[in-house]
Design a protein around this motif. Structure first.
Motif, mmCIF file in Angstrom:
data_model
loop_
_atom_site.group_PDB
_atom_site.id
_atom_site.type_symbol
_atom_site.label_atom_id
_atom_site.label_comp_id
_atom_site.label_asym_id
_atom_site.label_seq_id
_atom_site.Cartn_x
_atom_site.Cartn_y
_atom_site.Cartn_z
ATOM 1 N N ARG A 16 16.174 54.054 11.814
ATOM 2 C CA ARG A 16 14.799 54.533 11.986
ATOM 3 C C ARG A 16 14.350 54.589 13.447
ATOM 4 O O ARG A 16 13.845 55.627 13.906
ATOM 5 C CB ARG A 16 13.841 53.657 11.169
ATOM 6 N N SER A 17 14.503 53.486 14.187
ATOM 7 C CA SER A 17 14.008 53.500 15.568
ATOM 8 C C SER A 17 14.841 54.378 16.501
ATOM 9 O O SER A 17 14.260 55.099 17.329
ATOM 10 C CB SER A 17 13.871 52.077 16.126
ATOM 11 N N PRO A 18 16.191 54.390 16.422
ATOM 12 C CA PRO A 18 16.907 55.319 17.291
ATOM 13 C C PRO A 18 16.661 56.780 16.928
ATOM 14 O O PRO A 18 16.649 57.649 17.808
ATOM 15 C CB PRO A 18 18.378 54.941 17.122
ATOM 16 N N LEU A 19 16.428 57.067 15.637
ATOM 17 C CA LEU A 19 16.079 58.429 15.251
ATOM 18 C C LEU A 19 14.766 58.837 15.901
ATOM 19 O O LEU A 19 14.649 59.927 16.479
ATOM 20 C CB LEU A 19 15.972 58.537 13.724
ATOM 21 N N ALA A 20 13.760 57.961 15.824
ATOM 22 C CA ALA A 20 12.480 58.265 16.459
ATOM 23 C C ALA A 20 12.633 58.400 17.973
ATOM 24 O O ALA A 20 12.043 59.289 18.599
ATOM 25 C CB ALA A 20 11.462 57.177 16.125
ATOM 26 N N GLU A 21 13.439 57.529 18.566
ATOM 27 C CA GLU A 21 13.682 57.605 20.015
ATOM 28 C C GLU A 21 14.297 58.951 20.391
ATOM 29 O O GLU A 21 13.824 59.640 21.311
ATOM 30 C CB GLU A 21 14.619 56.480 20.456
ATOM 31 N N LEU A 22 15.355 59.350 19.700
ATOM 32 C CA LEU A 22 16.035 60.597 20.025
ATOM 33 C C LEU A 22 15.137 61.802 19.784
ATOM 34 O O LEU A 22 15.130 62.757 20.574
ATOM 35 C CB LEU A 22 17.330 60.732 19.220
ATOM 36 N N ALA A 23 14.364 61.770 18.691
ATOM 37 C CA ALA A 23 13.471 62.883 18.387
ATOM 38 C C ALA A 23 12.352 62.991 19.424
ATOM 39 O O ALA A 23 11.965 64.100 19.829
ATOM 40 C CB ALA A 23 12.890 62.713 16.985
ATOM 41 N N LEU A 24 11.841 61.856 19.880
ATOM 42 C CA LEU A 24 10.813 61.873 20.926
ATOM 43 C C LEU A 24 11.382 62.398 22.243
ATOM 44 O O LEU A 24 10.766 63.231 22.916
ATOM 45 C CB LEU A 24 10.240 60.475 21.129
ATOM 46 N N ARG A 25 12.571 61.925 22.614
ATOM 47 C CA ARG A 25 13.208 62.402 23.843
ATOM 48 C C ARG A 25 13.411 63.919 23.775
ATOM 49 O O ARG A 25 13.152 64.651 24.742
ATOM 50 C CB ARG A 25 14.569 61.730 24.030
ATOM 51 N N ARG A 26 13.908 64.370 22.642
ATOM 52 C CA ARG A 26 14.211 65.793 22.447
ATOM 53 C C ARG A 26 12.938 66.642 22.524
ATOM 54 O O ARG A 26 12.912 67.705 23.137
ATOM 55 C CB ARG A 26 14.891 65.969 21.095
ATOM 56 N N GLY A 27 11.881 66.146 21.889
ATOM 57 C CA GLY A 27 10.645 66.894 21.871
ATOM 58 C C GLY A 27 9.883 66.866 23.181
ATOM 59 O O GLY A 27 9.231 67.844 23.547
ATOM 60 N N LEU A 28 9.948 65.755 23.899
ATOM 61 C CA LEU A 28 9.252 65.655 25.178
ATOM 62 C C LEU A 28 9.973 66.434 26.271
ATOM 63 O O LEU A 28 9.351 66.909 27.219
ATOM 64 C CB LEU A 28 9.122 64.184 25.593
ATOM 65 N N GLY A 29 11.286 66.546 26.137
ATOM 66 C CA GLY A 29 12.063 67.296 27.115
ATOM 67 C C GLY A 29 12.661 66.411 28.184
ATOM 68 O O GLY A 29 12.134 65.325 28.488
ATOM 69 N N ALA A 30 13.754 66.868 28.748
ATOM 70 C CA ALA A 30 14.496 66.066 29.726
ATOM 71 C C ALA A 30 13.695 65.799 30.993
ATOM 72 O O ALA A 30 13.950 64.825 31.707
ATOM 73 C CB ALA A 30 15.805 66.774 30.078
ATOM 74 N N ASP A 31 12.724 66.665 31.302
ATOM 75 C CA ASP A 31 11.946 66.503 32.529
ATOM 76 C C ASP A 31 10.652 65.727 32.310
ATOM 77 O O ASP A 31 9.815 65.639 33.208
ATOM 78 C CB ASP A 31 11.636 67.864 33.137
ATOM 79 N N SER A 32 10.472 65.138 31.128
ATOM 80 C CA SER A 32 9.238 64.402 30.845
ATOM 81 C C SER A 32 9.158 63.143 31.697
ATOM 82 O O SER A 32 10.161 62.439 31.886
ATOM 83 C CB SER A 32 9.184 64.018 29.365
ATOM 84 N N PRO A 33 7.961 62.812 32.202
ATOM 85 C CA PRO A 33 7.797 61.570 32.964
ATOM 86 C C PRO A 33 7.731 60.335 32.065
ATOM 87 O O PRO A 33 7.755 59.213 32.559
ATOM 88 C CB PRO A 33 6.467 61.779 33.692
ATOM 89 N N LEU A 34 7.644 60.549 30.746
ATOM 90 C CA LEU A 34 7.565 59.433 29.810
ATOM 91 C C LEU A 34 8.966 58.936 29.478
ATOM 92 O O LEU A 34 9.863 59.729 29.198
ATOM 93 C CB LEU A 34 6.867 59.858 28.519
ATOM 94 N N SER A 35 9.161 57.636 29.488
ATOM 95 C CA SER A 35 10.453 57.077 29.098
ATOM 96 C C SER A 35 10.354 56.583 27.657
ATOM 97 O O SER A 35 9.303 56.101 27.226
ATOM 98 C CB SER A 35 10.867 55.946 30.025
ATOM 99 N N VAL A 36 11.446 56.727 26.918
ATOM 100 C CA VAL A 36 11.475 56.332 25.508
ATOM 101 C C VAL A 36 12.700 55.454 25.280
ATOM 102 O O VAL A 36 13.808 55.788 25.712
ATOM 103 C CB VAL A 36 11.544 57.555 24.572
ATOM 104 N N SER A 37 12.501 54.338 24.590
ATOM 105 C CA SER A 37 13.613 53.451 24.247
ATOM 106 C C SER A 37 13.379 52.887 22.855
ATOM 107 O O SER A 37 12.305 53.038 22.275
ATOM 108 C CB SER A 37 13.739 52.315 25.270
ATOM 109 N N SER A 38 14.405 52.231 22.310
ATOM 110 C CA SER A 38 14.269 51.631 20.988
ATOM 111 C C SER A 38 14.989 50.293 20.948
ATOM 112 O O SER A 38 15.857 50.006 21.779
ATOM 113 C CB SER A 38 14.814 52.565 19.899
ATOM 114 N N ALA A 39 14.615 49.478 19.954
ATOM 115 C CA ALA A 39 15.218 48.157 19.782
ATOM 116 C C ALA A 39 14.991 47.715 18.349
ATOM 117 O O ALA A 39 14.347 48.408 17.564
ATOM 118 C CB ALA A 39 14.603 47.163 20.768
#
Length: 205
Positions: A16-39
């Motif tokens: 669940r959390s890595p899926l949300a992490e990857l989906a957020l990264r993908r949707g925000l884009g590689a150039d997003s200033p927001l960092s996303v991680s999971s645990a």
């Protein structure tokens, strides 16, 4: 560039959390200033991401993050340094509140954030802070979430099984017949959060 951080937490940090992490990264884009991680809160450290999540998309960015992911236990430092903490379920949020009580104001379940974030829109550099403030204000006035009416919920009701106890939670069905239902719930909620944060939902690949 901002230093805003999104942390997603589930139990084992393999579905669940890595899926949300990857989906957020993908949707925000590689150039997003927001960092996303999971645990995770109950982790077999080093476990790989589940195969269902890894195979959802075949683009290079998704595959690179999926293949490099290893389950990681959540720490107090991660929680306190996050701008927002999104949890898979209410019980996991409760565990994190007990672990880092000072951070409770910026902890929400994934489904709760998607629900409370209705109407939010901002392109400001500190939009996650604005988003958290919006979610916090909405806690007392938003219409409560109702239990899921998906196929799995209807079947459980039909055959006398338990329906979802907490509609703000996404159940851990990893390895069970309901696994794909969990994946769909995470993807749908993250898509809503991305729209609220100004990201985008990319087409499946």
């Amino acid at each position: 560039m901002t230093d805003e951080r999104i942390l997603v937490v589930c139990a084992a940090n393999v579905c669940r959390s890595p899926l949300a992490e990857l989906a957020l990264r993908r949707g925000l884009g590689a150039d997003s200033p927001l960092s996303v991680s999971s645990a995770g809160v109950r982790v077999n450290e080093g476990d790989p991401i589940c195969s269902a999540v890894a195979s959802l998309h075949d683009d290079a960015q998704w595959q690179a993050h999926a293949q490099s992911h290893r389950a990681t236990p959540v720490t107090i430092e991660q929680i306190e340094q996050a701008s927002i903490v999104l949890t898979a379920s209410r019980d996991i949020r409760g565990e994190l509140v007990r672990l880092a009580p000072r951070s409770r104001d910026w902890m929400f379940t994934i489904k709760e954030a998607a629900h409370l974030g209705e109407g939010f829109a901002s392109s400001a550099p500190d939009r996650v802070a604005e988003y958290v403030a919006h979610l916090d204000r909405a806690r007392s006035r938003a219409v409560p979430l109702t239990p899921s009416r998906g196929v799995g919920a209807r079947l459980r009701q039909l055959f006398g099984g338990r329906t979802t106890v907490d509609p703000t939670s996404i159940a851990d069905r990893h390895g069970s017949r309901g696994h794909l239902e969990t994946v769909a719930e995470v993807e749908a909620s993250v898509a809503t959060i991305l729209a609220q944060l100004g990201g985008h939902r990319r087409h499946s690949s």
